[in-house]
Design an enzyme around this catalytic site. Structure first.
Site, PDB file in Angstrom:
ATOM      1  N   LYS A 154       9.755 105.960  70.716  1.00  0.00           N
ATOM      2  CA  LYS A 154       8.680 105.245  70.009  1.00  0.00           C
ATOM      3  C   LYS A 154       7.703 104.723  71.044  1.00  0.00           C
ATOM      4  O   LYS A 154       8.070 103.964  71.937  1.00  0.00           O
ATOM      5  CB  LYS A 154       9.255 104.082  69.191  1.00  0.00           C
ATOM      6  CG  LYS A 154       8.178 103.137  68.617  1.00  0.00           C
ATOM      7  CD  LYS A 154       8.757 102.008  67.761  1.00  0.00           C
ATOM      8  CE  LYS A 154       7.685 100.992  67.381  1.00  0.00           C
ATOM      9  NZ  LYS A 154       8.212  99.873  66.569  1.00  0.00           N
ATOM     10  N   ASP A 157       1.449  96.627  68.945  1.00  0.00           N
ATOM     11  CA  ASP A 157       1.787  96.526  67.524  1.00  0.00           C
ATOM     12  C   ASP A 157       1.289  95.201  66.957  1.00  0.00           C
ATOM     13  O   ASP A 157       1.937  94.169  67.099  1.00  0.00           O
ATOM     14  CB  ASP A 157       3.310  96.642  67.363  1.00  0.00           C
ATOM     15  CG  ASP A 157       3.734  96.608  65.898  1.00  0.00           C
ATOM     16  OD1 ASP A 157       2.849  96.691  65.013  1.00  0.00           O
ATOM     17  OD2 ASP A 157       4.950  96.512  65.646  1.00  0.00           O
ATOM     18  N   LYS A 213       1.020  90.797  61.845  1.00  0.00           N
ATOM     19  CA  LYS A 213       2.196  90.021  62.258  1.00  0.00           C
ATOM     20  C   LYS A 213       1.884  88.526  62.218  1.00  0.00           C
ATOM     21  O   LYS A 213       0.852  88.090  62.710  1.00  0.00           O
ATOM     22  CB  LYS A 213       2.590  90.381  63.703  1.00  0.00           C
ATOM     23  CG  LYS A 213       3.444  91.595  63.800  1.00  0.00           C
ATOM     24  CD  LYS A 213       4.041  91.739  65.192  1.00  0.00           C
ATOM     25  CE  LYS A 213       4.705  93.083  65.326  1.00  0.00           C
ATOM     26  NZ  LYS A 213       5.871  93.251  64.450  1.00  0.00           N
ATOM     27  N   ASP A 245       6.132  97.588  72.814  1.00  0.00           N
ATOM     28  CA  ASP A 245       6.586  98.407  71.686  1.00  0.00           C
ATOM     29  C   ASP A 245       6.586  99.915  71.998  1.00  0.00           C
ATOM     30  O   ASP A 245       6.843 100.734  71.127  1.00  0.00           O
ATOM     31  CB  ASP A 245       5.709  98.097  70.462  1.00  0.00           C
ATOM     32  CG  ASP A 245       6.491  98.203  69.160  1.00  0.00           C
ATOM     33  OD1 ASP A 245       7.738  98.160  69.204  1.00  0.00           O
ATOM     34  OD2 ASP A 245       5.846  98.332  68.091  1.00  0.00           O
ATOM     35  N   GLU A 301       5.627 100.503  61.406  1.00  0.00           N
ATOM     36  CA  GLU A 301       4.927 101.709  61.853  1.00  0.00           C
ATOM     37  C   GLU A 301       5.810 102.625  62.703  1.00  0.00           C
ATOM     38  O   GLU A 301       5.575 103.825  62.769  1.00  0.00           O
ATOM     39  CB  GLU A 301       3.667 101.327  62.644  1.00  0.00           C
ATOM     40  CG  GLU A 301       3.892 100.962  64.116  1.00  0.00           C
ATOM     41  CD  GLU A 301       4.790  99.755  64.341  1.00  0.00           C
ATOM     42  OE1 GLU A 301       4.890  98.925  63.420  1.00  0.00           O
ATOM     43  OE2 GLU A 301       5.418  99.638  65.417  1.00  0.00           O
ATOM     44  N   ARG A 324       8.890 103.713  62.437  1.00  0.00           N
ATOM     45  CA  ARG A 324       9.620 104.782  61.745  1.00  0.00           C
ATOM     46  C   ARG A 324       8.674 105.889  61.284  1.00  0.00           C
ATOM     47  O   ARG A 324       9.090 107.032  61.123  1.00  0.00           O
ATOM     48  CB  ARG A 324      10.431 104.189  60.577  1.00  0.00           C
ATOM     49  CG  ARG A 324       9.615 103.547  59.527  1.00  0.00           C
ATOM     50  CD  ARG A 324      10.436 102.650  58.604  1.00  0.00           C
ATOM     51  NE  ARG A 324      10.772 101.365  59.222  1.00  0.00           N
ATOM     52  CZ  ARG A 324      11.517 100.426  58.639  1.00  0.00           C
ATOM     53  NH1 ARG A 324      12.017 100.633  57.443  1.00  0.00           N
ATOM     54  NH2 ARG A 324      11.752  99.288  59.251  1.00  0.00           N
TER      55      ARG A 324
END
Ligand code: BES
Ligand code: ZN
Ligand code: ZN
Length: 494
Positions: free
Chosen positions: A258, A263, A270, A282, A343, A345
């Protein structure tokens, strides 16, 4: 990065160092030096010092992290200090603690340090890696003069130290990428770094961008939020040197990472915002995958390895995806987007499907800072590991217990799967049907829909990818978790 080399167990080589460190243990009330005893005897004679007397003077206990500085002198050598380093019970974890504590002592100093610790092969390697990691530094301070120690460990087997240096270099590489702030490391920057690393190490690399990502609906949906420069999909492959034709018979390991370069959560922003500052990390899964493959040409395991980096920024913008959008992943599965902060996945789904449909992997791994839930459950010392292959889980668990990249086998609870149903698409992506909680488990169940029949291992590294404090082997920030686990497992296959 500090250099790391083997030093032959000879007096001449050792006494030329700026600093010597000697590991000690305490058995009952007796102090012992577990490695290269005659060398240490010579040292005591040359410098007219009794190391045991010194330890008694300090009331040393031998616990990990204990370091005493002993002044010495002789007419013949410039050497004027010895560090005595407590090795605890000499377990692998004690040697990681001792090595990193010693590394921290010389961090940022341009000294030549020679260490005598233990003789057992795997333990010399463990100690040497930890010593190197303890010296790790990263910052962008103006004018900071970077002084780097030159490290050597006394051993008769120089190959051990070559291996340790390769592994420490790979972990350092992952840490540097994770520490780099997100205004610098957009997906293109990260793909460019991957290209440089691939070129340096003779690895084959392909970078997919723009229209080449047409079929990668998840990567486009997330990465479209930050269209300049937009998302990237990177594929890097390793084959051992030698006959190409016979390498087709070797096991093929595919590692998906990933790589969200920042993010924000996207439209599902968030909150509270403090949760966002750590999100430059991330991409730690992609960094670990890249760092792992970068080490393989030096280690030459008889395995084929392909790394897939799914690189995108999850930004808040006019081109960001919306909660309620339906996207089409690589391979055709349609997914209803529920919360744009999930996001990871979405980008992984494309990469996993790509691997299943094109690469015929014998083992399919993914590494991802995927869910806060994994950290809630296991804290920062263990990654959550999901796989149906219990034997492989055991192997990975025991490798991690030894080398410090610890993983805990979590259940893929089939009863929770109906949470992934959607009224309008093949799946909903946050498993919001039912009330199962288990955010890390349901994320894994979602990913499993994209791996076909492959032998798959998912590592949710949200906890251990980042350290909140500067202690032991880890700096505050990116740790490089996963690199040692994967390298040790891959090299154990051949
Ligand atoms: N990158 C985060 C997960 C994360 C959280 C990593 C904390 C490291 C530290 C991921 O993209 C995310 O936001 N996941 C959500 C999923 C939820 C919206 C279903 C989460 O875990 O809250
Ligand atoms: Zn997120
Ligand atoms: Zn994320």
């Amino acid at each position: 990065m500090s250099t790391l080399a083997a030093l032959a167990p000879s007096q001449e080589a050792l006494f030329e160092a700026d600093l010597i460190a000697i590991g000690f243990i305490k058995n009952d009330s007796l102090f012992e030096f577990p490695a290269h005893k005659s060398l240490i005897k010579n040292l005591e004679a040359t410098f007219d010092v009794s190391l045991r007397d010194e330890l008694n003077f300090f009331s040393a206990t031998g616990k990990v992290g204990e370091i005493f500085e002993i002044p010495i002198s002789s007419s013949q050598y410039a050497l004027d200090r010895i560090y005595l380093v407590g090795l605890g019970d000499e377990s692998e974890s004690a040697l990681r603690g001792a090595g990193s504590a010693l590394g921290r002592k010389v961090r940022g100093k341009a000294v030549e340090l020679a260490a005598i610790c233990v003789e057992a092969k795997s333990k010399v390697r463990t100690f040497a890696i930890a010593l190197n990691l303890g010296t790790y530094q990263w910052n962008l301070k103006t004018g900071a003069q970077i002084e780097i120690p030159a490290l050597s460990v006394v051993t008769g087997e120089s190959k051990l130290l070559e291996e340790a240096a390769t592994i420490a270099k790979a972990i350092t590489r992952a840490r540097d990428l994770i520490h780099t702030p997100s205004n610098i490391k957009n997906p293109k920057w990260l793909a460019d770094e991957a290209s440089k690393i691939a070129e340096e190490n003779n690895l084959h690399i392909e970078v997919f961008a723009g229209r080449e990502l047409k079929e990668f609906g998840g990567i486009r949906a997330v990465g479209g939020s930050s269209p300049k420069p937009g998302p990237r999909f990177v594929k890097i492959s390793y084959e051992p040197a030698g006959k190409k034709r016979s390498s087709v018979l070797l096991p093929h390991v595919v590692i998906v990472g990933k790589g969200i370069t920042f993010d924000t959560g996207g439209v599902s922003l968030k909150r509270p915002y403090e949760n966002m500052t750590a999100m430059k990390s991330d991409m730690a899964g992609a960094a670990a995958a890249l760092a792992t493959i970068s080490a393989l040409p030096e280690l030459q395991p008889k395995v084929r390895v392909t790394v897939l980096m799914a690189l995108a920024e999850n930004a808040l913008s006019g081109s960001a995806q919306r909660p309620s959008d339906v996207i089409k992943h690589y391979g055709g599965t349609s997914v209803e987007v529920i919360n744009t902060d999930a996001e990871g996945r979405l980008v992984l789904a494309d990469a996993l499907a790509y691997a299943d449909l094109n690469l015929d992997p014998d083992y399919l791994f993914d590494l991802a800072t995927l869910t806060g839930a994994a950290t809630l459950g296991l804290g920062r010392q263990y990654a959550a590991m999901y796989t149906r292959d219990n034997k492989l889980a055991e192997v990975l668990h025991s490798i991690g217990e030894l080398n410090g990249d610890r993983v805990w086998h979590m259940p893929l609870v089939d009863e929770y799967s109906d949470a992934l149903e959607s009224d309008i698409a093949d799946l909903n992506h946050t498993a919001n049907k039912g009330d199962y909680s288990a955010g890390s488990v349901t994320a894994a169940l979602f990913l499993e829909k994209f791996v076909g029949e492959r032998n798959w291992v998912h590592l949710d590294i949200a906890g251990p990818a980042r350290s909140e404090s500067d202690t032991g082997e880890n700096p505050k920030g990116g740790t490089g978790f996963g690199v040692r686990l994967l390298i040790d497992w891959i090299t154990s296959l051949s």
